[in-house]
Design an enzyme around this catalytic site. Structure first.
Site, PDB file in Angstrom:
ATOM      1  N   ARG A 164       0.853  -1.185   0.000  1.00  0.00           N
ATOM      2  CA  ARG A 164       0.000   0.000   0.000  1.00  0.00           C
ATOM      3  C   ARG A 164       0.893   1.240   0.000  1.00  0.00           C
ATOM      4  NH1 ARG A 164      -2.238  -3.387   4.065  1.00  0.00           N
ATOM      5  NH2 ARG A 164      -4.361  -4.109   3.612  1.00  0.00           N
ATOM      6  N   LYS A 188      -2.399  -2.302   7.833  1.00  0.00           N
ATOM      7  CA  LYS A 188      -3.511  -1.716   8.573  1.00  0.00           C
ATOM      8  C   LYS A 188      -3.635  -2.390   9.935  1.00  0.00           C
ATOM      9  CE  LYS A 188      -6.315  -0.265   4.617  1.00  0.00           C
ATOM     10  NZ  LYS A 188      -7.629  -0.382   3.940  1.00  0.00           N
ATOM     11  N   HIS A 264      -1.848   2.872  -6.389  1.00  0.00           N
ATOM     12  CA  HIS A 264      -2.461   1.635  -5.894  1.00  0.00           C
ATOM     13  C   HIS A 264      -2.628   0.607  -7.014  1.00  0.00           C
ATOM     14  CE1 HIS A 264      -4.149  -0.105  -2.273  1.00  0.00           C
ATOM     15  NE2 HIS A 264      -5.139  -0.613  -2.964  1.00  0.00           N
ATOM     16  N   ARG A 267      -0.114  -2.161  -6.797  1.00  0.00           N
ATOM     17  CA  ARG A 267      -0.480  -3.201  -5.816  1.00  0.00           C
ATOM     18  C   ARG A 267      -1.491  -4.168  -6.437  1.00  0.00           C
ATOM     19  NH1 ARG A 267      -1.306  -4.492  -0.249  1.00  0.00           N
ATOM     20  NH2 ARG A 267      -3.481  -4.769   0.372  1.00  0.00           N
ATOM     21  N   HIS A 290      -4.458  -8.519   3.946  1.00  0.00           N
ATOM     22  CA  HIS A 290      -5.893  -8.331   4.115  1.00  0.00           C
ATOM     23  C   HIS A 290      -6.372  -9.051   5.378  1.00  0.00           C
ATOM     24  CE1 HIS A 290      -6.748  -7.472  -0.433  1.00  0.00           C
ATOM     25  NE2 HIS A 290      -6.367  -6.397   0.229  1.00  0.00           N
ATOM     26  N   TYR A 299     -10.009 -10.442  -7.116  1.00  0.00           N
ATOM     27  CA  TYR A 299      -9.085 -10.848  -8.175  1.00  0.00           C
ATOM     28  C   TYR A 299      -9.625 -12.077  -8.915  1.00  0.00           C
ATOM     29  CZ  TYR A 299      -6.191  -7.586  -5.685  1.00  0.00           C
ATOM     30  OH  TYR A 299      -5.736  -6.445  -5.070  1.00  0.00           O
TER      31      TYR A 299
END
Length: 342
Positions: A164, A188, A264, A267, A290, A299
């Site tokens: 990210r 995150k 982004h 990524r 994630h 995806y």
């Protein structure tokens, strides 16, 4: 009587310095993202609306102003519906805090709460670059210049590990281990993960640090700009600017590069290419950091080319299986790098 401008900036300062980090316990990435949102909004008010920053009040940044800002950024920065909604949520959060701290400001919160979020399709389209487009983009900077060397290494590293923007900008010099060919990222929720890098990326790292970090401390920011003779972490605005610049240049030799490219997409492109190469979605989830595995399903939904090739194999009577990737039945390879095993 309280000055309206003083009231606005006082609440904004306390929201960033007290409420977000101490009371809400927001992660550094969340605070940084909100800070970028407000920097962009205030810049829009000053440059587009022509209101000096010292005159900004709650009444100035009203519903009409915020909607115009969000629409402007969608048009000029190619914000997706998700990005639009995230930026709006950040703005609403501040107004909610201000109304709680000073109830007379509730009228402004009600005004902002009236801004509708954008509807997002159940299966969003993943905008990614083909492998040839990525190659053209990464080759666009001139590495014989310091700026070109920096820009090229940033994009190479970002693509290699599918990082990210915030993860890239939080990197320090010591986060890359070129002996073990690994990199440590903080995702995150302050969740760490360790990923492999290629030998080529390690070679680019050596050239980059020779030019920018010859006598650096391992804790120094890997990517920086100079302000007041001090190294400060590079902003995501700067990253977006040079990615767009090099994409425009690369488009002259590679028509596959879309008109609007943002960081982004590197990524997304890496994740899609890993999926196309046969990496299981469960491992891609760990690779990307994630929390919710459902996020990675985009995806699988998006890659119609793989479905088309599978259909062609069935139609042609081909029964031989595709080449087995190196990580087949070896979840430990990536899980160990992602820090999931001791």
């Amino acid at each position: 009587m309280t000055n309206p401008t003083d009231s606005f900036y006082r609440h904004l300062r306390e929201w960033f310095t007290v409420f977000m980090p101490r009371q809400r316990g927001a992660s550094p990435h969340t605070i940084t993202a909100c800070r970028h949102t407000w920097n962009m909004l205030l810049r829009y008010v000053a440059e587009i609306r022509g209101v000096p920053l010292e005159r900004v009040t709650f009444s100035i940044i009203d519903r009409a102003c915020i909607v115009e800002f969000l629409d402007h950024m969608r048009a000029t920065r190619s914000w997706t519906g998700t990005t639009y909604n995230q930026r709006l949520a950040c703005i609403r959060s501040f107004y909610r805090y201000a109304a709680t701290a000073e109830p007379t400001l509730a009228i402004h919160l009600a005004d902002v709460n009236g801004i509708p979020q954008l509807k997002i399709a159940a299966t969003p389209t993943v905008r990614h670059l083909s492998t040839s487009a990525v190659a053209a983009l990464l080759a666009a900077p001139d590495p014989t210049t310091k700026t070109g060397l920096r820009d090229q290494f940033f994009m190479i590293l970002m693509y290699d590990v599918a990082a990210r923007d915030a993860e890239m900008l939080a990197l320090t010099v010591g986060d890359l281990d070129i002996r073990r060919l690994t990199i440590d990222l903080i995702g995150k929720g302050a969740k760490p993960r360790r990923l492999p890098i290629t030998g080529e990326t390690a070679a680019h790292y050596r050239r980059y640090t020779d030019a920018f970090h010859r006598d650096a401390d391992p804790g120094d920011p890997l990517f920086f700009t100079i302000h007041g003779h001090q190294k400060t972490r590079m902003s995501d605005d700067n990253v977006g600017r040079f990615v767009r610049q090099h994409a425009s240049s690369a488009r002259e030799s590679c028509a596959e590069i879309p008109k609007r490219v943002h960081p982004h997409m590197l990524r997304h492109s890496r994740a899609m290419h890993l999926y196309q190469a046969g990496m299981p979605l469960a491992l891609i989830t760990e690779w990307l950091g994630h929390v919710d595995p459902e996020t990675t399903l985009i995806y699988a939904h998006a890659d119609t080319e793989m479905k088309r090739q599978a259909l062609a194999r069935v139609g042609s009577g081909t029964t031989s299986p595709p080449a087995v990737p190196m990580w087949h039945d070896r979840d430990d390879i990536v899980r160990r790098l992602c820090g999931l095993t001791a």
